[in-house]
Design a protein around this motif. Structure first.
Motif, short mmCIF file in Angstrom:
data_model
loop_
_atom_site.label_atom_id
_atom_site.label_comp_id
_atom_site.label_asym_id
_atom_site.label_seq_id
_atom_site.Cartn_x
_atom_site.Cartn_y
_atom_site.Cartn_z
N GLY A 1 0.85 -1.41 0.04
CA GLY A 1 -0.22 -0.01 -0.26
C GLY A 1 0.76 1.56 -0.51
N TYR A 2 2.43 1.14 -0.09
CA TYR A 2 3.07 2.72 -0.28
C TYR A 2 3.15 3.40 -1.32
CZ TYR A 2 6.23 5.17 1.24
OH TYR A 2 7.62 6.63 0.80
N ARG A 3 2.88 3.91 -1.68
CA ARG A 3 2.92 4.69 -3.40
C ARG A 3 3.01 3.52 -4.62
NH1 ARG A 3 5.42 9.78 -2.79
NH2 ARG A 3 6.96 10.11 -0.86
N LEU A 4 4.12 3.50 -5.03
CA LEU A 4 3.45 2.23 -6.61
C LEU A 4 3.15 0.49 -5.97
CD1 LEU A 4 5.74 0.58 -7.36
CD2 LEU A 4 6.09 3.55 -7.98
N PHE A 5 3.48 0.72 -5.17
CA PHE A 5 3.65 -0.98 -5.04
C PHE A 5 2.67 -1.17 -3.42
CE2 PHE A 5 8.29 0.17 -3.96
CZ PHE A 5 9.01 -0.53 -5.24
N GLN A 6 1.71 -1.46 -4.15
CA GLN A 6 0.36 -2.45 -4.27
C GLN A 6 0.45 -3.52 -2.93
OE1 GLN A 6 -2.63 -2.86 -6.59
NE2 GLN A 6 -4.04 -4.30 -5.57
N ASP A 7 1.73 -4.64 -3.59
CA ASP A 7 1.83 -5.67 -2.70
C ASP A 7 3.33 -6.11 -3.42
OD1 ASP A 7 2.21 -7.92 -1.34
OD2 ASP A 7 0.18 -9.29 -1.69
N PHE A 8 4.14 -6.17 -2.41
CA PHE A 8 5.56 -6.34 -2.84
C PHE A 8 6.51 -6.86 -1.78
CE2 PHE A 8 9.87 -4.77 -3.16
CZ PHE A 8 10.21 -4.93 -4.87
N GLU A 9 6.90 -7.82 -1.77
CA GLU A 9 8.03 -8.95 -1.46
C GLU A 9 9.66 -9.12 -2.02
OE1 GLU A 9 7.37 -12.37 1.47
OE2 GLU A 9 5.34 -11.44 0.70
N MET A 10 10.04 -8.81 -1.72
CA MET A 10 11.89 -8.86 -1.64
C MET A 10 12.58 -9.45 -1.31
SD MET A 10 14.79 -5.86 -3.70
CE MET A 10 16.49 -6.16 -4.04
N VAL A 11 13.60 -10.10 -1.79
CA VAL A 11 14.18 -11.17 -0.73
C VAL A 11 15.39 -10.72 -0.66
CG1 VAL A 11 15.81 -13.04 0.66
CG2 VAL A 11 12.17 -13.21 -0.43
N PRO A 12 16.14 -9.44 -0.95
CA PRO A 12 17.59 -9.72 -1.64
C PRO A 12 18.91 -10.45 -1.39
CG PRO A 12 17.18 -7.77 0.50
CD PRO A 12 16.56 -8.98 0.86
N THR A 13 19.85 -10.79 -1.85
CA THR A 13 20.93 -11.62 -1.72
C THR A 13 21.71 -11.51 -1.16
OG1 THR A 13 21.80 -10.90 -3.16
CG2 THR A 13 19.99 -12.27 -4.04
N THR A 14 22.48 -12.29 -0.21
CA THR A 14 23.88 -11.76 0.84
C THR A 14 24.79 -10.77 -0.38
OG1 THR A 14 23.05 -13.77 2.11
CG2 THR A 14 25.03 -12.58 2.19
N GLY A 15 25.26 -9.97 -0.18
CA GLY A 15 26.47 -9.38 0.24
C GLY A 15 25.47 -7.99 -1.06
N LEU A 16 26.32 -7.35 -2.05
CA LEU A 16 25.45 -6.77 -2.87
C LEU A 16 24.40 -6.65 -3.94
CD1 LEU A 16 26.55 -2.67 -3.43
CD2 LEU A 16 28.34 -4.46 -6.08
N ASN A 17 23.01 -5.82 -4.14
CA ASN A 17 22.08 -5.94 -4.54
C ASN A 17 22.05 -4.39 -5.19
OD1 ASN A 17 19.94 -7.58 -3.22
ND2 ASN A 17 21.65 -7.41 -1.39
N ILE A 18 21.85 -4.75 -6.72
CA ILE A 18 21.38 -3.42 -7.50
C ILE A 18 20.32 -3.40 -7.83
CG2 ILE A 18 22.39 -2.18 -10.18
CD1 ILE A 18 25.42 -4.27 -9.09
#
Length: 143
Positions: A9-26
């Motif tokens: 519900g935040y700005r353009l994210f209606q329903d968003f999930e992300m699992v970042p990888t260990t280390g650097l994420n771009i």
């Protein structure tokens, strides 16, 4: 380290999930894809601030996902009693740091026993009657 990001519900994210990888994420994407919004949501979740100001001082209608807001008012117009739009930002943190366990709990969207932080923006129950009467008023301005 952040192990999971949940934004609803935040700005353009209606329903968003992300699992970042260990280390650097771009994060890569076109204009208006949500790159800055993702970083802003992470900052808001970690600090309670946006652009250096407390969220409660900065909160405005444009924070809410516009589709959820439009759906809410369409349901009201149809005579239904929908739940008002809300914003949820959760950051699940890695339990590898022993000091992080003070942030452990199950009050998250997954009801997992995990360390993390959460910000949940929703209408105060103290004002439900006032909001209902405002929305029911025939002479209220168009929203």
């Amino acid at each position: 380290m952040i192990e999971r990001i949940v934004i609803r519900g935040y700005r353009l994210f209606q329903d968003f999930e992300m699992v970042p990888t260990t280390g650097l994420n771009i994060v890569v994407g076109g204009n208006e894809a949500g790159k800055s919004t993702l970083l802003e949501a992470i900052s808001l979740g970690l600090t309670g601030r946006v652009d250096g100001r407390w969220a409660e001082e900065q909160l405005n209608p444009y924070w809410f996902n516009q589709k959820l807001v439009a759906d809410y008012f369409a349901e009201l117009a149809a005579g239904n009693s929908p739940k008002a739009p809300e914003i949820l930002i959760e950051l699940f943190l890695s339990p590898s740091n022993p000091d992080i366990h003070i942030l452990r709990g199950v009050y998250n969207s997954r009801t997992e026993d995990a360390p993390g932080v959460r910000i949940h923006i929703k209408p105060s129950t103290d004002y439900y009657e006032e909001l209902a009467s405002y929305l029911a008023a025939p002479d209220r301005p168009d929203i």
